[in-house]
Design a protein around this motif. Structure first.
Motif, PDB file in Angstrom:
ATOM      1  N   LEU A  33       0.741  -1.232   0.044  1.00  7.46           N
ATOM      2  CA  LEU A  33       0.165  -0.003  -0.106  1.00  7.46           C
ATOM      3  C   LEU A  33       0.895   1.211   0.011  1.00  7.46           C
ATOM      4  O   LEU A  33       0.535   2.223  -0.744  1.00  7.46           O
ATOM      5  CB  LEU A  33      -1.104   0.082   1.269  1.00  7.46           C
ATOM      6  N   PHE A  34       2.039   1.215   0.694  1.00  4.93           N
ATOM      7  CA  PHE A  34       2.982   2.301   0.949  1.00  4.93           C
ATOM      8  C   PHE A  34       3.644   2.727  -0.408  1.00  4.93           C
ATOM      9  O   PHE A  34       3.499   3.953  -0.760  1.00  4.93           O
ATOM     10  CB  PHE A  34       3.897   1.971   2.054  1.00  4.93           C
ATOM     11  N   ILE A  35       3.997   1.469  -1.282  1.00  4.45           N
ATOM     12  CA  ILE A  35       4.521   1.760  -2.274  1.00  4.45           C
ATOM     13  C   ILE A  35       3.679   2.122  -3.481  1.00  4.45           C
ATOM     14  O   ILE A  35       3.768   3.175  -4.425  1.00  4.45           O
ATOM     15  CB  ILE A  35       5.210   0.545  -3.055  1.00  4.45           C
ATOM     16  N   LEU A  36       2.251   1.790  -3.655  1.00  2.00           N
ATOM     17  CA  LEU A  36       1.098   2.193  -4.362  1.00  2.00           C
ATOM     18  C   LEU A  36       0.800   3.735  -4.315  1.00  2.00           C
ATOM     19  O   LEU A  36       0.797   4.324  -5.440  1.00  2.00           O
ATOM     20  CB  LEU A  36      -0.053   1.607  -4.072  1.00  2.00           C
ATOM     21  N   ILE A  37       0.799   4.215  -2.993  1.00  2.00           N
ATOM     22  CA  ILE A  37       0.224   5.588  -2.957  1.00  2.00           C
ATOM     23  C   ILE A  37       1.315   6.421  -3.145  1.00  2.00           C
ATOM     24  O   ILE A  37       1.288   7.521  -3.540  1.00  2.00           O
ATOM     25  CB  ILE A  37      -0.395   5.533  -1.450  1.00  2.00           C
ATOM     26  N   ASN A  38       2.719   5.932  -2.829  1.00  2.00           N
ATOM     27  CA  ASN A  38       3.773   7.143  -2.668  1.00  2.00           C
ATOM     28  C   ASN A  38       4.356   6.935  -4.362  1.00  2.00           C
ATOM     29  O   ASN A  38       4.652   8.042  -4.799  1.00  2.00           O
ATOM     30  CB  ASN A  38       5.068   6.608  -1.976  1.00  2.00           C
ATOM     31  N   SER A  39       4.164   6.093  -5.021  1.00  3.29           N
ATOM     32  CA  SER A  39       4.565   5.894  -6.462  1.00  3.29           C
ATOM     33  C   SER A  39       3.464   6.941  -7.191  1.00  3.29           C
ATOM     34  O   SER A  39       3.806   7.596  -8.217  1.00  3.29           O
ATOM     35  CB  SER A  39       4.493   4.565  -7.060  1.00  3.29           C
ATOM     36  N   ALA A  40       2.165   6.773  -6.900  1.00  6.44           N
ATOM     37  CA  ALA A  40       1.215   7.701  -7.690  1.00  6.44           C
ATOM     38  C   ALA A  40       1.472   9.006  -7.244  1.00  6.44           C
ATOM     39  O   ALA A  40       1.502  10.074  -8.227  1.00  6.44           O
ATOM     40  CB  ALA A  40      -0.092   7.423  -7.041  1.00  6.44           C
ATOM     41  N   ALA A  41       1.851   9.457  -5.977  1.00  2.00           N
ATOM     42  CA  ALA A  41       2.286  10.861  -5.741  1.00  2.00           C
ATOM     43  C   ALA A  41       3.391  11.145  -6.346  1.00  2.00           C
ATOM     44  O   ALA A  41       3.569  12.445  -6.807  1.00  2.00           O
ATOM     45  CB  ALA A  41       2.423  11.083  -3.901  1.00  2.00           C
ATOM     46  N   GLY A  42       4.413  10.303  -6.468  1.00  2.00           N
ATOM     47  CA  GLY A  42       5.576  10.664  -7.148  1.00  2.00           C
ATOM     48  C   GLY A  42       5.537  11.090  -8.670  1.00  2.00           C
ATOM     49  O   GLY A  42       6.094  11.965  -9.024  1.00  2.00           O
ATOM     50  N   ILE A  43       4.546  10.265  -9.202  1.00  2.00           N
ATOM     51  CA  ILE A  43       4.193  10.588 -10.534  1.00  2.00           C
ATOM     52  C   ILE A  43       3.649  11.807 -10.930  1.00  2.00           C
ATOM     53  O   ILE A  43       4.028  12.748 -11.599  1.00  2.00           O
ATOM     54  CB  ILE A  43       3.307   9.408 -11.252  1.00  2.00           C
ATOM     55  N   VAL A  44       2.688  12.144  -9.847  1.00  2.00           N
ATOM     56  CA  VAL A  44       2.019  13.563  -9.941  1.00  2.00           C
ATOM     57  C   VAL A  44       3.178  14.710  -9.816  1.00  2.00           C
ATOM     58  O   VAL A  44       3.257  15.900 -10.685  1.00  2.00           O
ATOM     59  CB  VAL A  44       0.924  13.681  -8.904  1.00  2.00           C
ATOM     60  N   GLY A  45       4.194  14.487  -8.857  1.00  2.00           N
ATOM     61  CA  GLY A  45       5.166  15.454  -8.697  1.00  2.00           C
ATOM     62  C   GLY A  45       6.180  15.551 -10.023  1.00  2.00           C
ATOM     63  O   GLY A  45       6.637  16.832 -10.288  1.00  2.00           O
ATOM     64  N   GLN A  46       6.406  14.460 -10.356  1.00  2.00           N
ATOM     65  CA  GLN A  46       7.173  14.384 -11.802  1.00  2.00           C
ATOM     66  C   GLN A  46       6.548  15.424 -12.862  1.00  2.00           C
ATOM     67  O   GLN A  46       7.137  15.687 -13.583  1.00  2.00           O
ATOM     68  CB  GLN A  46       7.738  12.905 -12.155  1.00  2.00           C
ATOM     69  N   LEU A  47       5.207  14.953 -13.163  1.00  2.00           N
ATOM     70  CA  LEU A  47       4.323  15.554 -14.115  1.00  2.00           C
ATOM     71  C   LEU A  47       4.276  17.146 -13.796  1.00  2.00           C
ATOM     72  O   LEU A  47       4.616  18.041 -14.757  1.00  2.00           O
ATOM     73  CB  LEU A  47       3.176  15.002 -14.353  1.00  2.00           C
ATOM     74  N   ALA A  48       4.164  17.537 -12.845  1.00  2.00           N
ATOM     75  CA  ALA A  48       4.008  19.043 -12.468  1.00  2.00           C
ATOM     76  C   ALA A  48       5.240  19.583 -12.615  1.00  2.00           C
ATOM     77  O   ALA A  48       5.245  20.667 -12.993  1.00  2.00           O
ATOM     78  CB  ALA A  48       3.711  19.104 -10.929  1.00  2.00           C
ATOM     79  N   LYS A  49       6.393  18.923 -12.476  1.00  2.00           N
ATOM     80  CA  LYS A  49       7.918  19.319 -12.603  1.00  2.00           C
ATOM     81  C   LYS A  49       8.278  19.511 -14.316  1.00  2.00           C
ATOM     82  O   LYS A  49       8.696  20.664 -14.505  1.00  2.00           O
ATOM     83  CB  LYS A  49       8.826  18.537 -11.936  1.00  2.00           C
TER      84      LYS A  49
END
Length: 245
Positions: A171-187
């Protein structure tokens, strides 16, 4: 380059069998073939999500996720994963941090697990939410899920039983991978997602198959200790290659 999908397949199989997504090694494999480092985290995090979604669903159906504690740990780290993905980073720094993270992750896999019979958690277990925050930042920064660091900490502090820890890690990996992708796209801009995903369909198919086989079959044929050692060896090798250039 036929060996790359094979490498992704074997990575997904071995990591999924111990509750991880494999993002750290996907990133290393892509870096070793010269993949654009700015797009690399998007591919690795997407593969992470593909692998651990199935694991998380299965854990949820079997009722072993300690939802309250697992969500606290995951949601504390998620905003930091977003910030990590949002943080600009140079290629040399990115590859150095990734290589160092891989070596550390491989060594973490070799740490001894606390006996299941030791039911009482260590006092440090109550502070795992604080430990998860920097792991979330690292996850977003270099395109990993962070679970490969979290799980050894949970085991060492006897945070929960082994199966509950594996479920929490997924669950940790799932949630944080999704958040990481959003950050990468925002950048880098949302158009980067299509650019990153172009031509990597074979890799996604490889991790789907490997992840399913890993979570369903691998532990029936190999002891968890052997799988962890094999995964650690692959992770340390890939990290060392990046650090040594």
């Amino acid at each position: 380059m036929i060996w790359l999908p094979l490498g992704f397949f074997l990575t997904a199989l071995s990591y999924a069998s111990v509750g991880f997504g494999g993002g750290s090694t996907y990133s290393a494999l892509l870096a070793l073939v010269g993949f654009d480092y700015r797009l690399l985290p998007l591919v690795s995090l997407a593969c992470n999500i593909v692998v651990v979604t199935g694991s998380t669903v299965r854990f949820a159906r079997s009722g072993v996720i300690p939802w309250r504690r697992a969500l606290i740990v995951s949601l504390v780290a998620a905003p930091l994963a977003f910030l990590g993905g949002l943080t600009p980073i140079k290629q040399a720094t990115f590859l150095f941090i990734l290589g160092l993270s891989l070596v550390a992750a491989g060594l973490a896999l070799l740490l001894p697990r606390a006996p299941e019979a030791e039911a009482q958690p260590h006092p440090a277990a109550r502070y795992m939410a604080f430990a998860a925050a920097p792991l979330g930042y690292l996850a977003g920064l270099v395109g990993i899920g962070g679970g490969i660091f979290l799980a050894p900490l949970l085991h060492l502090t006897r945070w929960a039983k082994a199966r509950e820890i594996a479920a929490t890690t997924s669950l940790f990996i799932l949630i944080n991978s999704a958040a990481g992708i959003v950050g990468q796209l925002a950048k880098n801009g949302p158009e980067r997602l299509a650019e990153a995903m172009g031509g990597v369909l074979p890799l996604l198919i490889a991790v789907v198959i490997g992840g399913q086989l890993g979570s369903l079959l691998a532990l029936r044929f190999l002891p968890e200790r052997v799988i962890r050692w094999l995964t650690a060896a692959l992770t340390i090798w890939a990290g060392s290659r990046l650090l040594l250039g």
